[in-house]
Scaffold this motif. Structure first.
Motif, PDB file in Angstrom:
ATOM      1  N   UNK A  87      13.887  -6.395   4.508  1.00 33.68           N
ATOM      2  CA  UNK A  87      13.784  -6.932   5.865  1.00 33.68           C
ATOM      3  C   UNK A  87      12.327  -6.993   6.327  1.00 33.68           C
ATOM      4  N   UNK A  88      11.577  -5.956   6.068  1.00 35.57           N
ATOM      5  CA  UNK A  88      10.161  -5.932   6.455  1.00 35.57           C
ATOM      6  C   UNK A  88       9.384  -7.003   5.694  1.00 35.57           C
ATOM      7  N   UNK A  89       9.667  -7.152   4.410  1.00 35.36           N
ATOM      8  CA  UNK A  89       9.000  -8.194   3.630  1.00 35.36           C
ATOM      9  C   UNK A  89       9.294  -9.580   4.198  1.00 35.36           C
ATOM     10  N   UNK A  90      10.521  -9.807   4.598  1.00 42.78           N
ATOM     11  CA  UNK A  90      10.889 -11.102   5.183  1.00 42.78           C
ATOM     12  C   UNK A  90      10.175 -11.324   6.518  1.00 42.78           C
ATOM     13  N   UNK A  91      10.077 -10.285   7.336  1.00 39.34           N
ATOM     14  CA  UNK A  91       9.351 -10.402   8.605  1.00 39.34           C
ATOM     15  C   UNK A  91       7.879 -10.719   8.360  1.00 39.34           C
ATOM     16  N   UNK A  92       7.294 -10.049   7.371  1.00 37.40           N
ATOM     17  CA  UNK A  92       5.896 -10.316   7.051  1.00 37.40           C
ATOM     18  C   UNK A  92       5.718 -11.747   6.562  1.00 37.40           C
ATOM     19  N   UNK A 113       7.979 -14.883  -3.406  1.00 38.88           N
ATOM     20  CA  UNK A 113       8.271 -14.528  -4.797  1.00 38.88           C
ATOM     21  C   UNK A 113       8.708 -13.079  -4.941  1.00 38.88           C
ATOM     22  N   UNK A 114       8.037 -12.183  -4.213  1.00 40.98           N
ATOM     23  CA  UNK A 114       8.402 -10.765  -4.249  1.00 40.98           C
ATOM     24  C   UNK A 114       9.819 -10.575  -3.698  1.00 40.98           C
TER      25      UNK A 114
END
Length: 123
Positions: A87-92, A113-114
């Motif tokens: 979720x944090x990666x998607x927000x970033x 990609x990550x």
């Protein structure tokens, strides 16, 4: 090595020394202090340090690798943490896409990609 990591390693070494000394003293049936000290210095502590050094080396190679020991975290907790990280990666990624800068867009593409890789592993 930064100061914080150095302090952590020193604390780990002190704890390892005390734990190992306690284990050696407990294994010795006699209370001969010289024998306990010799066993501790000659064998037990050296072996414990080698094991700890090997673990630190493995941790340094891949600090994000999941633990595979018997003391692994509950699967529900692991799933929750992985979901939160995703979720944090998607927000970033969204924030970088919305900035409008070309460099940020490239960062967002890398994050994409990550995210895809993490989602593929989680399936």
């Amino acid at each position: 090595m930064d100061d914080t990591r150095l302090r952590a390693v020193i604390r780990e070494e002190i704890a390892l020394a005390v734990k190992t000394l306690g284990e050696v003293a407990e294994r010795r049936e006699d209370s001969d202090l010289d024998a306990v000290t010799y066993d501790f210095g000659a064998y037990a502590y050296v072996g414990a340090c080698e094991t700890a050094d090997e673990q630190r080396t493995r941790d340094a190679e891949n600090p994000f690798e999941e633990a595979t020991s018997d003391e692994a975290v509950d699967p529900a907790v692991t799933a929750l943490v992985k979901a939160e990280v995703l979720s944090v990666l998607k927000d970033m990624r969204s924030a970088f896409y919305m900035s409008g800068y070309r460099d940020d867009y490239q960062i967002a593409e890398r994050l994409d990609g990550v995210i895809k890789a993490r989602e593929a592993v989680g399936e």
